[in-house]
Design a protein around this motif. Structure first.
Motif, PDB file in Angstrom:
ATOM      1  N   MET A  10       0.835  -1.194   0.000  1.00  0.00           N
ATOM      2  CA  MET A  10       0.000   0.000   0.000  1.00  0.00           C
ATOM      3  C   MET A  10       0.873   1.249   0.000  1.00  0.00           C
ATOM      4  N   THR A  11       0.561   2.163  -0.911  1.00  0.00           N
ATOM      5  CA  THR A  11       1.307   3.419  -0.976  1.00  0.00           C
ATOM      6  C   THR A  11       0.722   4.412   0.029  1.00  0.00           C
ATOM      7  N   GLU A  12       1.461   5.468   0.258  1.00  0.00           N
ATOM      8  CA  GLU A  12       0.973   6.532   1.127  1.00  0.00           C
ATOM      9  C   GLU A  12      -0.301   7.149   0.551  1.00  0.00           C
ATOM     10  N   ALA A  13      -0.359   7.289  -0.771  1.00  0.00           N
ATOM     11  CA  ALA A  13      -1.549   7.854  -1.417  1.00  0.00           C
ATOM     12  C   ALA A  13      -2.769   6.943  -1.222  1.00  0.00           C
ATOM     13  N   GLU A  14      -2.569   5.631  -1.284  1.00  0.00           N
ATOM     14  CA  GLU A  14      -3.675   4.694  -1.051  1.00  0.00           C
ATOM     15  C   GLU A  14      -4.140   4.756   0.404  1.00  0.00           C
ATOM     16  N   LEU A  15      -3.194   4.860   1.323  1.00  0.00           N
ATOM     17  CA  LEU A  15      -3.543   5.004   2.738  1.00  0.00           C
ATOM     18  C   LEU A  15      -4.325   6.292   2.957  1.00  0.00           C
ATOM     19  N   LEU A  16      -3.863   7.378   2.354  1.00  0.00           N
ATOM     20  CA  LEU A  16      -4.559   8.657   2.472  1.00  0.00           C
ATOM     21  C   LEU A  16      -6.004   8.532   1.980  1.00  0.00           C
ATOM     22  N   ALA A  17      -6.211   7.895   0.849  1.00  0.00           N
ATOM     23  CA  ALA A  17      -7.563   7.738   0.307  1.00  0.00           C
ATOM     24  C   ALA A  17      -8.453   6.963   1.274  1.00  0.00           C
ATOM     25  N   GLU A  18      -7.921   5.925   1.889  1.00  0.00           N
ATOM     26  CA  GLU A  18      -8.684   5.142   2.863  1.00  0.00           C
ATOM     27  C   GLU A  18      -9.036   5.988   4.087  1.00  0.00           C
ATOM     28  N   SER A  21     -11.738   8.545   3.294  1.00  0.00           N
ATOM     29  CA  SER A  21     -13.038   7.878   3.233  1.00  0.00           C
ATOM     30  C   SER A  21     -13.606   7.655   4.637  1.00  0.00           C
ATOM     31  N   LEU A  22     -12.757   7.208   5.559  1.00  0.00           N
ATOM     32  CA  LEU A  22     -13.202   7.006   6.944  1.00  0.00           C
ATOM     33  C   LEU A  22     -13.607   8.333   7.594  1.00  0.00           C
ATOM     34  N   ASP A  97      -2.020   0.026  10.687  1.00  0.00           N
ATOM     35  CA  ASP A  97      -2.960   0.659  11.604  1.00  0.00           C
ATOM     36  C   ASP A  97      -4.372   0.680  11.020  1.00  0.00           C
ATOM     37  N   LEU A  98      -4.462   0.725   9.721  1.00  0.00           N
ATOM     38  CA  LEU A  98      -5.752   0.624   9.042  1.00  0.00           C
ATOM     39  C   LEU A  98      -6.286  -0.798   9.195  1.00  0.00           C
ATOM     40  N   GLU A  99      -5.431  -1.766   8.916  1.00  0.00           N
ATOM     41  CA  GLU A  99      -5.821  -3.174   8.988  1.00  0.00           C
ATOM     42  C   GLU A  99      -6.230  -3.589  10.399  1.00  0.00           C
ATOM     43  N   SER A 100      -5.549  -3.074  11.416  1.00  0.00           N
ATOM     44  CA  SER A 100      -5.844  -3.457  12.802  1.00  0.00           C
ATOM     45  C   SER A 100      -7.076  -2.752  13.364  1.00  0.00           C
ATOM     46  N   GLY A 101      -7.539  -1.716  12.680  1.00  0.00           N
ATOM     47  CA  GLY A 101      -8.680  -0.946  13.176  1.00  0.00           C
ATOM     48  C   GLY A 101      -8.284   0.249  14.021  1.00  0.00           C
ATOM     49  N   ARG A 102      -7.000   0.416  14.252  1.00  0.00           N
ATOM     50  CA  ARG A 102      -6.528   1.534  15.086  1.00  0.00           C
ATOM     51  C   ARG A 102      -6.978   2.880  14.523  1.00  0.00           C
ATOM     52  N   ILE A 103      -6.843   3.070  13.215  1.00  0.00           N
ATOM     53  CA  ILE A 103      -7.206   4.351  12.612  1.00  0.00           C
ATOM     54  C   ILE A 103      -8.688   4.629  12.840  1.00  0.00           C
ATOM     55  N   GLY A 104      -9.530   3.640  12.615  1.00  0.00           N
ATOM     56  CA  GLY A 104     -10.960   3.819  12.846  1.00  0.00           C
ATOM     57  C   GLY A 104     -11.276   4.172  14.288  1.00  0.00           C
ATOM     58  N   ARG A 105     -10.630   3.502  15.229  1.00  0.00           N
ATOM     59  CA  ARG A 105     -10.863   3.788  16.656  1.00  0.00           C
ATOM     60  C   ARG A 105     -10.430   5.216  17.008  1.00  0.00           C
ATOM     61  N   GLU A 106      -9.276   5.629  16.500  1.00  0.00           N
ATOM     62  CA  GLU A 106      -8.807   6.977  16.806  1.00  0.00           C
ATOM     63  C   GLU A 106      -9.704   8.026  16.160  1.00  0.00           C
ATOM     64  N   LEU A 107     -10.187   7.765  14.963  1.00  0.00           N
ATOM     65  CA  LEU A 107     -11.131   8.686  14.343  1.00  0.00           C
ATOM     66  C   LEU A 107     -12.439   8.734  15.123  1.00  0.00           C
ATOM     67  N   ASP A 108     -12.889   7.584  15.594  1.00  0.00           N
ATOM     68  CA  ASP A 108     -14.109   7.545  16.420  1.00  0.00           C
ATOM     69  C   ASP A 108     -13.961   8.422  17.662  1.00  0.00           C
ATOM     70  N   SER A 109     -12.751   8.483  18.217  1.00  0.00           N
ATOM     71  CA  SER A 109     -12.536   9.290  19.429  1.00  0.00           C
ATOM     72  C   SER A 109     -12.724  10.782  19.153  1.00  0.00           C
ATOM     73  N   LEU A 110     -12.611  11.191  17.892  1.00  0.00           N
ATOM     74  CA  LEU A 110     -12.859  12.583  17.544  1.00  0.00           C
ATOM     75  C   LEU A 110     -14.350  12.912  17.488  1.00  0.00           C
ATOM     76  N   CYS A 111     -15.171  11.895  17.486  1.00  0.00           N
ATOM     77  CA  CYS A 111     -16.619  12.069  17.342  1.00  0.00           C
ATOM     78  C   CYS A 111     -17.363  11.847  18.652  1.00  0.00           C
ATOM     79  N   SER A 112     -16.684  11.489  19.713  1.00  0.00           N
ATOM     80  CA  SER A 112     -17.344  11.158  20.980  1.00  0.00           C
ATOM     81  C   SER A 112     -17.921  12.370  21.659  1.00  0.00           C
TER      82      SER A 112
END
Length: 112
Positions: A10-18, A21-22, A97-112
């Motif tokens: 995965m490139t940095e650009a692909e990670l950025l796109a993911e 999207s989240l 971090d995307l695969e493990s769900g870490r990014i999603g969890r940290e983004l969720d913390s911005l919405c709490s």
């Protein structure tokens, strides 16, 4: 995340796109600092983290890097420590971090 894309390729650009999207799914505002050379007064933006993220519960700064073969620049390191000293939420995200769900969890913390 597209399971067909290996985190090792995965490139940095692909990670950025993911990540974008989240963010959009969560209605998190984001600013991508793509290149300092578009800024005529760029002296302090070189090395700034790739993403500034703003949710209803806070802000965070994230540097994005591919899984392997990367190195932070001295200016990126300067920004990292400047933001940490200022008690800002700075960190590094990689494809794992995307695969493990870490990014999603940290983004969720911005919405709490």
């Amino acid at each position: 995340m597209d399971v067909g894309v290996s985190i090792w390729k995965m490139t940095e650009a692909e990670l950025l796109a993911e990540v974008i999207s989240l963010c959009e799914q969560r209605k998190i505002w984001w600013v991508h600092i793509d290149t300092p050379f578009h800024n005529k007064r760029r002296q302090n933006i070189i090395g700034f983290p790739d993403l500034f993220l703003c949710g209803t519960a806070g802000i965070m700064f994230r540097e994005l890097k591919k899984q392997q073969g990367w190195k932070s620049s001295p200016k990126q390191t300067d920004w990292k420590y400047r933001l940490k000293v200022a008690r800002q939420n700075w960190d590094l995200w990689q494809p794992r971090d995307l695969e493990s769900g870490r990014i999603g969890r940290e983004l969720d913390s911005l919405c709490s």
